[in-house]
Design a protein around this motif. Structure first.
Motif, PDB file in Angstrom:
ATOM      1  N   MET A 148      21.179 -30.491 -35.559  1.00 57.87           N
ATOM      2  CA  MET A 148      21.691 -29.146 -35.269  1.00 57.87           C
ATOM      3  C   MET A 148      22.150 -29.021 -33.823  1.00 57.87           C
ATOM      4  O   MET A 148      21.613 -29.679 -32.934  1.00 57.87           O
ATOM      5  CB  MET A 148      20.594 -28.104 -35.540  1.00 57.87           C
ATOM      6  N   GLU A 149      23.116 -28.148 -33.613  1.00 57.83           N
ATOM      7  CA  GLU A 149      23.521 -27.806 -32.252  1.00 57.83           C
ATOM      8  C   GLU A 149      22.533 -26.751 -31.766  1.00 57.83           C
ATOM      9  O   GLU A 149      22.306 -25.747 -32.448  1.00 57.83           O
ATOM     10  CB  GLU A 149      24.935 -27.238 -32.262  1.00 57.83           C
ATOM     11  N   THR A 150      21.925 -27.002 -30.616  1.00 51.62           N
ATOM     12  CA  THR A 150      20.873 -26.108 -30.128  1.00 51.62           C
ATOM     13  C   THR A 150      21.179 -25.635 -28.711  1.00 51.62           C
ATOM     14  O   THR A 150      21.978 -26.237 -28.004  1.00 51.62           O
ATOM     15  CB  THR A 150      19.507 -26.816 -30.120  1.00 51.62           C
ATOM     16  N   THR A 161      14.099 -22.997 -28.331  1.00 51.90           N
ATOM     17  CA  THR A 161      15.259 -23.802 -28.704  1.00 51.90           C
ATOM     18  C   THR A 161      15.948 -23.072 -29.847  1.00 51.90           C
ATOM     19  O   THR A 161      15.425 -23.010 -30.963  1.00 51.90           O
ATOM     20  CB  THR A 161      14.815 -25.225 -29.126  1.00 51.90           C
ATOM     21  N   HIS A 162      17.119 -22.504 -29.560  1.00 50.82           N
ATOM     22  CA  HIS A 162      17.833 -21.657 -30.526  1.00 50.82           C
ATOM     23  C   HIS A 162      18.855 -22.454 -31.330  1.00 50.82           C
ATOM     24  O   HIS A 162      19.526 -23.337 -30.790  1.00 50.82           O
ATOM     25  CB  HIS A 162      18.558 -20.517 -29.789  1.00 50.82           C
ATOM     26  N   PHE A 163      18.985 -22.096 -32.628  1.00 48.32           N
ATOM     27  CA  PHE A 163      20.000 -22.671 -33.509  1.00 48.32           C
ATOM     28  C   PHE A 163      20.186 -21.709 -34.679  1.00 48.32           C
ATOM     29  O   PHE A 163      19.485 -20.700 -34.778  1.00 48.32           O
ATOM     30  CB  PHE A 163      19.589 -24.076 -33.994  1.00 48.32           C
ATOM     31  N   SER A 164      21.152 -22.000 -35.538  1.00 49.29           N
ATOM     32  CA  SER A 164      21.425 -21.139 -36.692  1.00 49.29           C
ATOM     33  C   SER A 164      21.397 -21.940 -37.975  1.00 49.29           C
ATOM     34  O   SER A 164      21.827 -23.090 -38.007  1.00 49.29           O
ATOM     35  CB  SER A 164      22.797 -20.484 -36.568  1.00 49.29           C
ATOM     36  N   TYR A 171      14.789 -20.031 -33.993  1.00 44.06           N
ATOM     37  CA  TYR A 171      14.412 -20.703 -32.747  1.00 44.06           C
ATOM     38  C   TYR A 171      13.027 -21.302 -32.900  1.00 44.06           C
ATOM     39  O   TYR A 171      12.219 -20.867 -33.714  1.00 44.06           O
ATOM     40  CB  TYR A 171      14.501 -19.784 -31.528  1.00 44.06           C
TER      41      TYR A 171
END
Length: 200
Positions: A148-150, A161-164, A171
């Motif tokens: 994932m792109e974080t 650490t945020h992602f969707s 996060y």
């Protein structure tokens, strides 16, 4: 009157796994990596000298007429191309033992070490199952086999650490446990809801 020189209809199509494969299949392992759980199957024809390795149903190695029935087969598993080795050892007479190593460690040792270096969560969103894995040493986040792109962020009591996942905000919060033995506690939050971790 039916023609006897034609095979019966049920014999005309070959099944995905031949009967020969089923008789030579000697070992199956499920290996949990960051990009998912991979099934490794090993065929060892002790009379034909055949060795075949399948990873997730795809043939990786095929050797015919191997006169030496013991030895090892090395191949790669998963997106990170982890080195895997199947060791073939004679136990007694014509009995064999098959052991799997991942990155030079026995599968058991590798999985014990992995439980210290990763966190895994399984959740159900929008009718789909998701497996989220955090690699603690790199802080890489994987979801259903994709890295994932974080975006990392420092907060008062640790990091996030945020992602969707789809249109869901997620996060992983990292906070100190305050105990040296426990270290840092990682928690997955999806849409402001804590997701319980699963042991692997």
């Amino acid at each position: 009157m039916p023609r006897l020189d034609l095979p019966a209809p049920w014999l005309q199509s070959s099944p995905p796994y031949s009967l020969e494969k089923m008789t030579d299949l000697v070992a199956v392992w499920d290996v949990a990596l960051s990009d998912g759980v991979h099934k490794i199957e090993f065929e060892h024809g002790t009379t034909s000298g055949k060795r075949v390795v399948y990873v997730d149903g795809k043939e990786e190695i095929r050797k015919e007429w191997m006169f030496k029935l013991v030895g090892k087969e090395t191949f790669c598993v998963g997106a990170a191309k982890m080195k895997a080795t199947i060791n073939i050892d004679a136990v007694s007479g014509f009995a064999y033992e098959y052991t799997l190593e991942i990155n030079g460690k026995s599968l058991k040792k590798y999985m014990e070490n992995r439980s210290k270096t990763t966190n895994t969560w399984v959740l159900h969103l929008d009718g789909e199952d998701f497996r989220v894995v955090l690699e603690k040493d790199t802080m890489d986040v994987w979801c259903n086999g994709k890295k994932m792109e974080t975006a990392g962020e420092f907060v008062d009591d640790g990091t996030e650490t945020h992602f969707s996942i789809g249109n869901h905000d997620c996060y992983i919060k990292a906070v100190s446990s305050g105990k040296r033995k426990e270290g840092i506690i990682h928690t997955l939050i999806v849409d402001n809801r804590e997701i319980p971790e699963i042991p692997e």
